[in-house]
Design a protein around this motif. Structure first.
Motif, PDB file in Angstrom:
ATOM      1  N   THR A   1       0.515  -1.313   0.144  1.00 12.05           N
ATOM      2  CA  THR A   1       0.095   0.022   0.113  1.00 12.05           C
ATOM      3  C   THR A   1       0.679   1.361   0.367  1.00 12.05           C
ATOM      4  N   PHE A   2       1.561   1.148   1.059  1.00 15.19           N
ATOM      5  CA  PHE A   2       3.145   2.322   0.654  1.00 15.19           C
ATOM      6  C   PHE A   2       3.566   2.852  -0.363  1.00 15.19           C
ATOM      7  N   GLN A   3       4.026   1.572  -1.359  1.00 14.04           N
ATOM      8  CA  GLN A   3       4.379   1.789  -2.257  1.00 14.04           C
ATOM      9  C   GLN A   3       4.180   2.248  -3.781  1.00 14.04           C
ATOM     10  N   LYS A   4       2.550   1.584  -3.297  1.00 12.49           N
ATOM     11  CA  LYS A   4       1.437   2.498  -4.152  1.00 12.49           C
ATOM     12  C   LYS A   4       1.303   3.655  -4.023  1.00 12.49           C
ATOM     13  N   LEU A   5       0.704   4.266  -2.985  1.00 13.56           N
ATOM     14  CA  LEU A   5       0.727   5.255  -2.997  1.00 13.56           C
ATOM     15  C   LEU A   5       1.996   6.669  -3.659  1.00 13.56           C
ATOM     16  N   LEU A   6       2.918   5.829  -3.507  1.00 17.25           N
ATOM     17  CA  LEU A   6       4.587   6.301  -3.319  1.00 17.25           C
ATOM     18  C   LEU A   6       4.810   6.161  -4.844  1.00 17.25           C
ATOM     19  N   THR A   7       4.265   5.525  -5.507  1.00 13.35           N
ATOM     20  CA  THR A   7       4.576   4.586  -7.186  1.00 13.35           C
ATOM     21  C   THR A   7       5.627   4.516  -7.205  1.00 13.35           C
ATOM     22  N   ILE A   8       7.027   3.395  -6.474  1.00 16.91           N
ATOM     23  CA  ILE A   8       8.090   3.034  -6.068  1.00 16.91           C
ATOM     24  C   ILE A   8       7.278   1.565  -5.731  1.00 16.91           C
ATOM     25  N   GLY A   9       9.006   0.687  -5.877  1.00 13.79           N
ATOM     26  CA  GLY A   9       8.255  -0.488  -6.299  1.00 13.79           C
ATOM     27  C   GLY A   9       7.701  -1.421  -7.250  1.00 13.79           C
ATOM     28  N   SER A  10       6.868  -1.801  -6.845  1.00 10.82           N
ATOM     29  CA  SER A  10       6.332  -2.830  -8.535  1.00 10.82           C
ATOM     30  C   SER A  10       5.099  -1.632  -8.756  1.00 10.82           C
ATOM     31  N   HIS A  11       4.856  -0.582  -8.255  1.00 16.61           N
ATOM     32  CA  HIS A  11       3.568   0.239  -9.087  1.00 16.61           C
ATOM     33  C   HIS A  11       4.333   1.775  -9.061  1.00 16.61           C
ATOM     34  N   THR A  12       5.811   1.653  -9.917  1.00 16.01           N
ATOM     35  CA  THR A  12       6.377   2.516 -11.242  1.00 16.01           C
ATOM     36  C   THR A  12       5.486   2.245 -12.637  1.00 16.01           C
TER      37      THR A  12
END
Length: 327
Positions: free
Chosen positions: A250-261
């Protein structure tokens, strides 16, 4: 620095890709990097430095006003894969996902524990109430198992329906600088807890088989207590994996990092579409070979072959997408 780069990308993703706008993005990124390095040189910690930089340079409204860009402009089209979240929206999503993570982790935990309790109930009646028939104890054990599984399914359904209120799957979430900075600080403080939780989960999953071997060695394999210990350790470990894994995601999605770039979202969208085609075809091939040619013992090889080819395809797609985005 990745945080600053990702934010600049999110600011300019929906703006006209003109030479002037590209030059502006490069200037903005360079100024933000210089400011970040100056703050670090002054002894400011990383989180405060990033927050200051994003607050000072990250106002997209000023860019839109300065260049007279509006949604009605033909060169400014809304990306359907982009969603803007206000500070309240982001906080609401975070709160929901914390509850969602706990509910899903608890549901899986209960499903595993239900099996352990099944054997525990049978052992309980065998030792304390030997006069009760095995059929009766078996019925009570099955009823206990089904009751706990029903509770688990209820959790999955309830929170699955709540998750539908946040249609952010395969979407890029855009945040204002202050919200982005605040969530980045929360994410940084969360990471040590995540690392400890995963480490504890791994240890518990290793202790499970060890407890099984020790119990069988000391008490013999006729006692189901060994299975109870195994499933108990594994259930707690899996709970930690799921609970903290969903929160990190969830944090990565909100920050557009990891697997959510942005690059990764494009890759995932394409690979999911391909997977929805090739794996059903592989299954149909396997069933055809099995029912019509009786090749059950050989046809299964299609699954590892397709899996390997799909992994290669996904890797190539990711490399190509990343190269295009960095140009």
């Amino acid at each position: 620095m990745n945080t600053i780069y990702n934010y600049v990308e999110s600011v300019f993703i929906n703006l006209p890709q003109t030479a002037e706008m590209i030059r502006l993005k490069e200037d903005m990124l360079r100024n933000m990097e210089d400011k970040y390095q100056d703050l670090k040189a002054d002894g400011v910690n990383e989180n405060e430095a990033i927050g200051t930089v994003l607050t000072e340079f990250g106002n997209i409204d000023e860019i839109i006003d300065e260049y007279n860009i509006s949604p009605e402009d033909d060169s400014f089209t809304e990306n359907k894969n982009e969603i803007y979240l206000s500070d309240d929206d982001a906080e609401d999503y975070l709160e929901h996902r914390h509850k969602f993570a706990f509910a899903i982790a608890l549901g899986v935990f209960l499903c595993i524990i239900a099996v352990a309790l099944f054997f525990s109930v049978i052992s309980f009646f065998q030792f304390l109430f030997p006069s009760i028939s095995e059929n009766v104890s078996g019925v009570i054990a099955i009823a206990t198992l089904l009751l706990i599984v029903a509770i688990s399914i209820g959790l999955f359904i309830i929170f699955g329906l709540k998750e539908a209120n946040y249609p952010f799957e395969k979407k890029i979430l855009n945040l204002d600088p202050r919200t982005y900075s605040r969530i980045k600080v929360e994410y940084d403080s969360f990471n040590p807890r995540f690392a400890y939780a995963i480490a504890i989960g791994v240890v518990l999953c290793i202790l499970g088989p060890i407890s099984l071997l020790l119990t069988v060695t000391l008490l013999g394999d006729q006692y189901p207590l060994s299975i109870v210990f195994l499933l108990g350790f594994v259930a707690i470990g899996v709970f930690l994996f799921i609970y903290y894994g969903i929160q990190k995601n969830t944090f990565q999605k909100l920050l557009t990092i990891g697997s959510h770039t942005r690059a990764q979202v494009k890759v995932n969208t394409l690979t999911d579409s391909v997977a929805n085609i090739i794996f059903p075809i592989a299954t149909l091939y396997y069933l055809y070979q099995g029912f019509f040619n009786n090749n059950w013992g050989v046809a299964w090889i299609v699954f590892p072959i397709v899996g390997i080819l799909f992994a290669v395809f996904a890797a190539i797609t990711e490399v190509i997408t990343n190269r295009r985005d960095y140009r």
